[in-house]
Scaffold this motif. Sequence first.
Motif, PDB file in Angstrom:
ATOM      1  N   ILE A  56      32.326  63.687  49.740  1.00 61.86           N
ATOM      2  CA  ILE A  56      33.630  62.843  51.122  1.00 61.86           C
ATOM      3  C   ILE A  56      33.468  63.533  52.582  1.00 61.86           C
ATOM      4  O   ILE A  56      34.055  65.021  52.052  1.00 61.86           O
ATOM      5  N   VAL A 103      36.410  59.903  56.355  1.00 65.13           N
ATOM      6  CA  VAL A 103      36.102  58.498  56.183  1.00 65.13           C
ATOM      7  C   VAL A 103      37.030  58.178  55.422  1.00 65.13           C
ATOM      8  O   VAL A 103      38.420  58.144  55.118  1.00 65.13           O
ATOM      9  N   ILE A 132      39.215  54.788  53.196  1.00 61.35           N
ATOM     10  CA  ILE A 132      39.015  54.496  51.614  1.00 61.35           C
ATOM     11  C   ILE A 132      40.653  54.084  51.478  1.00 61.35           C
ATOM     12  O   ILE A 132      41.739  54.454  51.557  1.00 61.35           O
ATOM     13  N   VAL A 172      36.177  54.164  43.627  1.00 56.48           N
ATOM     14  CA  VAL A 172      35.630  55.230  43.975  1.00 56.48           C
ATOM     15  C   VAL A 172      34.894  55.693  43.011  1.00 56.48           C
ATOM     16  O   VAL A 172      35.684  56.945  42.593  1.00 56.48           O
ATOM     17  N   LYS A 197      28.570  59.646  46.822  1.00 56.19           N
ATOM     18  CA  LYS A 197      29.097  60.823  47.879  1.00 56.19           C
ATOM     19  C   LYS A 197      28.957  59.734  49.216  1.00 56.19           C
ATOM     20  O   LYS A 197      28.125  58.567  49.679  1.00 56.19           O
ATOM     21  N   LEU A 198      30.110  59.499  50.284  1.00 54.07           N
ATOM     22  CA  LEU A 198      30.356  58.747  51.342  1.00 54.07           C
ATOM     23  C   LEU A 198      30.542  59.511  52.831  1.00 54.07           C
ATOM     24  O   LEU A 198      30.969  60.581  52.356  1.00 54.07           O
ATOM     25  N   VAL A 240      32.557  56.514  57.359  1.00 55.06           N
ATOM     26  CA  VAL A 240      31.911  55.961  56.320  1.00 55.06           C
ATOM     27  C   VAL A 240      34.350  54.910  56.468  1.00 55.06           C
ATOM     28  O   VAL A 240      35.070  55.537  56.011  1.00 55.06           O
ATOM     29  N   ILE A 244      35.883  51.989  53.478  1.00 58.18           N
ATOM     30  CA  ILE A 244      36.168  51.200  52.548  1.00 58.18           C
ATOM     31  C   ILE A 244      36.856  50.231  52.432  1.00 58.18           C
ATOM     32  O   ILE A 244      37.965  50.536  52.281  1.00 58.18           O
ATOM     33  N   ILE A 248      32.533  51.347  44.255  1.00 58.40           N
ATOM     34  CA  ILE A 248      31.588  51.826  44.040  1.00 58.40           C
ATOM     35  C   ILE A 248      31.374  52.657  43.128  1.00 58.40           C
ATOM     36  O   ILE A 248      32.141  53.483  42.394  1.00 58.40           O
ATOM     37  N   ARG A 287      25.596  56.434  47.384  1.00 62.68           N
ATOM     38  CA  ARG A 287      24.945  57.047  49.014  1.00 62.68           C
ATOM     39  C   ARG A 287      25.889  56.038  49.419  1.00 62.68           C
ATOM     40  O   ARG A 287      25.105  54.853  50.306  1.00 62.68           O
ATOM     41  N   ILE A 288      26.809  56.555  50.789  1.00 57.56           N
ATOM     42  CA  ILE A 288      27.508  55.627  51.767  1.00 57.56           C
ATOM     43  C   ILE A 288      27.167  56.628  53.146  1.00 57.56           C
ATOM     44  O   ILE A 288      27.838  57.554  52.317  1.00 57.56           O
ATOM     45  N   LYS A 289      26.338  55.783  53.887  1.00 55.83           N
ATOM     46  CA  LYS A 289      26.722  56.405  55.099  1.00 55.83           C
ATOM     47  C   LYS A 289      27.068  55.559  56.715  1.00 55.83           C
ATOM     48  O   LYS A 289      26.635  54.963  56.755  1.00 55.83           O
TER      49      LYS A 289
END
Length: 438
Positions: free
Chosen positions: A308, A312, A314, A320, A325-326, A330, A332, A338, A343-345
Motif C-alpha cells: 500500500i 489509498v 479502500i 483486496v 499493490k495499490l 487510489v 477503491i 481485486i 497493480r493499481i496506481k
Amino acid sequence: MSLDVPLRQKPGPSSTKAIILVGGPSRGTRFRPLSLDVPKPLFEVAGHPIVEHCFRAIAKLPEIREVFIIGYYDESVFRDFIKDASHTFPGIAVKYLREYQALGTAGGLYHFRDAIMKGRPDRIFVLNADVCCSFPLGQMLRLFEEKNAEAVILGTRVPEDVATNFGCIVTDSHTKRVLHYVEKPESRISNLINCGVYLFDTECIFPAIRTAIKRRTDRPRLVSYPSSENLETSFFADEEDGEKNEVIRLEQDILSDLADSRQFFVLETKDFWRQIKTAGSAVPANALYLTKAFQSQSEELAKPSATILPPVYIHPSATVDPTAKLGPNVSIGPRVNIGPGVRIKEAIVLEDAEIKHDACVLYSIIGWGSKVGAWARVEGTPTPVTTHSTTVVRNGVKVQSITILGKECGVADEVRVQNCICLPYKELKKDVSNEIIM
C-alpha cells in the motif's frame, strides 16, 4: 425602555448560511460517461460524493446551521444524500431548492431569496460543487470581518497560459481589494483566478442581483453570448410566452460590478484547487483530496505497507488480495474485488468492479460493476495535478489522457486499453487506444 430595534442582527452564531450550487442534468455532458449513471455532484472522489467535500468544510464553522443545495435535478436525486448528510452532520439543516429551469448561478440565489433570508442571516457562503479545494471558509470569514467587507472571493494563482480560461481578478496586493474582475478575458489580465467560492453580505448581494436583472430587462439586446464551448454551462435562451429569462450569472453579470463597490476582497489560497469539469478530472481531484486526508492523518485511509503506497482509500466492504499493490492516489469503492498480483496506481475503482489477477490499472476510472481480465492493462496518460486540463496532445491531436470505463464494461484477459473512453455495457476483446468506444 427604548423601542428602537436594530434593522440587522449583530453577527451571531446563526447569522451565516451556506449555499451549494450543483447545476443540473443538462450541464453534465462533459462528465460523461460517468454522469449517465450518477449525477456529477454525487460521484465519489476519495471515498465521498463530490458535494460532501463541501459539507465537510462547512461543518468546521459552528456558525453555519443551515445549508441549501440549489440545482435543477429532480428532488429525488438528492433525497438519500440529504438523509445521510443529516446523520453525518447533525448540527446542519440541509434543504434542496429545485429550479425548474436554468436560472444561472446568481438567478438561482435570487429566485430563492425568501427561503435563504429566513431568519435574516447577515452573510451567505456560496460554493460551486464542481470545484476541488480545501475550502478555507474560516479564513474567508476572518478576512470578511477584518475588512468589514461586502464580498470575499477565493482566488488562486495558475500558469499564465491557462489563466484566460477562468475568471481573472486584479487586486491591490497591499489591501487585497478586488479592483477589476473579468470572466474568461480575451487577453491576459492576471493569473489570479476565481475559485468559485464566495462569501457575501446579504445586504450587498441581493440588491446587486436585482440591479443586474433590471439592467437585463431594460437592455435585453446587450446580453453577452458566450463562446459555444461554454454554452452548456452558462446560457440557456429559453424565452417562453415572451417572458424574460432570468439567467443571471455571478461570474459574468455580478462580480465586475462588485469590484467597483470598493468593499470586495480576495483571499488567495496557496492550497490545492482544480475544477471537476470532465470525467477525467476526477482522477487528479481524487489525488488532491487523498493527499489532504493523508496529511491530516485521516483514519479512513489504508495503513501504508509494502503493498500500500499511500494515500489509498479502500472501502471496508472491498476485498483486496494481500499480494495486490495499490497506490499512490487510489480509491477503491464498495464491494470491489481485486485479485492477486494486481497493480493499481492513480485510479478510481467504483463499486462492484472486479479486477482479476495480474491486471494493471493506471490513470483510469473503472466503472460500476466493470470487469478487468487477467493480465489486462487499462491505462491513461499521467496528468500532473497542477495542470488544469485532462486531455493531452499527441501528433497534433487532442486525446483523452485518463481512461474511463463506464458502467458494467468488460475488458478481456490480456487486452490493453489505453487513453480511451468506453461507454457503458461494452465488451473489449482486443487492444484499443485513443478511441471513444460507443
